[in-house]
Design a protein around this motif. Structure first.
Motif, PDB file in Angstrom:
ATOM      1  N   LYS A 148      -5.605  -8.174  11.087  1.00  0.00           N
ATOM      2  CA  LYS A 148      -4.999  -7.091  10.579  1.00  0.00           C
ATOM      3  C   LYS A 148      -4.471  -6.223  12.220  1.00  0.00           C
TER       4      LYS A 148
ATOM      5  N   VAL B  78      -3.979   3.035  -2.515  1.00  0.00           N
ATOM      6  CA  VAL B  78      -4.760   2.291  -3.173  1.00  0.00           C
ATOM      7  C   VAL B  78      -5.141   2.353  -5.006  1.00  0.00           C
TER       8      VAL B  78
ATOM      9  N   THR C  63     -12.335  -1.797   1.109  1.00  0.00           N
ATOM     10  CA  THR C  63     -11.784  -2.694   1.310  1.00  0.00           C
ATOM     11  C   THR C  63     -10.343  -2.286   1.979  1.00  0.00           C
ATOM     12  N   TYR C  64     -10.156  -1.300   1.675  1.00  0.00           N
ATOM     13  CA  TYR C  64      -8.563  -1.213   2.079  1.00  0.00           C
ATOM     14  C   TYR C  64      -9.156  -0.414   3.654  1.00  0.00           C
ATOM     15  N   ASP C  65      -7.621  -1.183   4.584  1.00  0.00           N
ATOM     16  CA  ASP C  65      -8.347  -0.820   5.863  1.00  0.00           C
ATOM     17  C   ASP C  65      -7.708   0.479   6.579  1.00  0.00           C
ATOM     18  N   PHE C  66      -7.616   1.727   5.462  1.00  0.00           N
ATOM     19  CA  PHE C  66      -7.215   3.149   6.060  1.00  0.00           C
ATOM     20  C   PHE C  66      -7.124   3.595   7.099  1.00  0.00           C
TER      21      PHE C  66
ATOM     22  N   GLN D 182     -12.947   0.067  -4.295  1.00  0.00           N
ATOM     23  CA  GLN D 182     -11.671   0.142  -2.798  1.00  0.00           C
ATOM     24  C   GLN D 182     -11.331   0.956  -1.863  1.00  0.00           C
TER      25      GLN D 182
ATOM     26  N   LYS E  52       0.301   6.668   2.036  1.00  0.00           N
ATOM     27  CA  LYS E  52      -0.573   5.243   1.256  1.00  0.00           C
ATOM     28  C   LYS E  52      -1.382   5.442   0.287  1.00  0.00           C
TER      29      LYS E  52
ATOM     30  N   ASP F 250       0.944  -1.429   0.167  1.00  0.00           N
ATOM     31  CA  ASP F 250       0.062   0.090  -0.302  1.00  0.00           C
ATOM     32  C   ASP F 250       1.168   1.299  -0.071  1.00  0.00           C
TER      33      ASP F 250
END
Length: 366
Positions: free
Chosen positions: A206, A140, A173-176, A170, A138, A112
């Motif tokens: 995570k 995505v 789903t992306y765990d920012f 995105q 970061k 990422d």
């Protein structure tokens, strides 16, 4: 699985005396800045949506970012004039134009991290404390790099909007939120999410992974709980790498006692990662022990557990140890005498060749 209470007692003491990995990585942060980040509650979210034809309404993207940060208990404002502790900026583009610098190695190698060569749709995350960019980035990206071709393939005429819609997926789903919360050092907020029964197991893993990287002593015992979950066992082993040297006793036991090849291979791979990052010599003996035992019974390809042996070989190359040179030389000789051109054998030969070169950097043994 053995009882780890004695180990955890020792590890907890070690972790208390060890500075967090984030501190080592972010030495330019002052004590005052760290203290402010640990207390962040109100976040001003600033989202930009850009296409090749100009700006678009960022509202759909903003709504996603706002909701996801609120899930972690943050108070989110969208007006810069409202009081806030930090600005969280998300810049989403049909065609990435950001050309800023990032760290070399470490974070820069993570999936990422901003990809310098990527020119397709992407969202860049960063934050500002007191108006200052503190260098956390970061990114995505969509599965496709050419938005025009991707949109055309599904019958959509507006490539820019299609790219933004896919980036919105995105963002879901992306765990920012977990990533930035870890960056801000807010362990209590992460633990609250970890202890929430509604939090998905994968997300818990995570969280445990980032907690272990922060040297939070709550992480190791919880990771071992996930080792009992067959669906997440391999992921839990990989996450243990974040704990560094403290995870070595657990990984060694897993490697020696696991009966499933994929679990043993995952443990070997993680031991190699820990060896590379800590240079701890304790990682070598169990790997070397396995290699020597394997050498005594290799006659044909059927005698080789390829997934495990290949990871063991890669791992041995991560930390130079003279004890590994002789058995690696024997392995190199044996596998080239076996008539086998399968993908598994090719992968093992590649690993063996690389590791042997790493061990024989002086070229005296060739």
């Amino acid at each position: 699985m053995k009882t780890w209470l004695p180990i955890f007692t020792i590890l907890a003491l070690i972790l208390c005396l060890t500075p967090p990995d984030t501190d080592a990585r972010r030495t330019h942060l002052s004590a005052e800045q760290k203290a402010k980040l640990e207390k962040v509650q109100t976040v001003y979210v600033n989202v930009l949506a850009l296409t090749e034809r100009g700006r678009r309404d960022p509202a759909p993207l903003l709504a996603i970012v706002k909701q996801r940060l609120e899930e972690l208990g943050y108070t989110v404002v969208t007006d810069r004039q409202q009081p806030h502790d930090v600005e969280f900026k998300v810049k989403c583009e049909e065609r990435k134009t950001w050309t800023g610098t990032t760290r070399a190695g470490g974070d820069a190698e993570l999936p990422d991290a901003p990809a310098r060569l990527w020119k397709g749709p992407a969202c860049l995350f960063t934050y500002y404390l007191d108006g200052q960019d503190l260098g956390w980035y970061k990114e995505v990206r969509t599965p496709f790099e050419d938005a025009l071709a991707a949109a055309k393939a599904v019958g959509v005429s507006d490539a820019g909007q299609y790219a933004l819609d896919q980036l919105a997926e995105q963002l879901k789903t992306y765990d920012f939120p977990v990533a930035v919360t870890a960056e801000w050092g807010q362990i209590d907020r992460l633990l609250a999410l970890l202890n929430d029964p509604s939090t998905h197991k994968v997300r818990k893993l995570k969280i445990l992974s980032v907690l272990s990287q922060m040297n939070a002593d709550e992480a190791l015992p919880r990771l071992t709980e996930f080792l009992k979950d067959k669906d997440l066992e391999q992921e839990a082993i990989t996450a243990l790498a974040g704990a560094g040297a403290e995870s070595i006793p657990i990984l060694i036991d897993l490697f020696r006692t696991a009966t499933q090849p994929e679990i043993k291979a995952a443990a070997a791979k993680t031991l190699g990662h820990v060896a590379a990052t800590t240079s701890d010599p304790r990682t070598i003996p169990p790997l070397l022990e396995y290699l020597k035992h394997t050498l005594t019974r290799i006659r044909t390809s059927e005698d080789i557990d390829f997934p495990v042996l290949t990871e063991v070989v890669w791992a041995l190359g991560k930390l130079r140890d003279e004890r590994s040179i002789e058995p690696m030389a024997k392995l190199q000789e044996k596998i080239w005498l076996i008539h086998d051109n399968s993908e598994e054998m090719q992968a093992l030969r590649e690993a063996t060749n690389w590791t042997y070169k790493q061990l024989d950097l002086d070229g005296h043994l060739s």
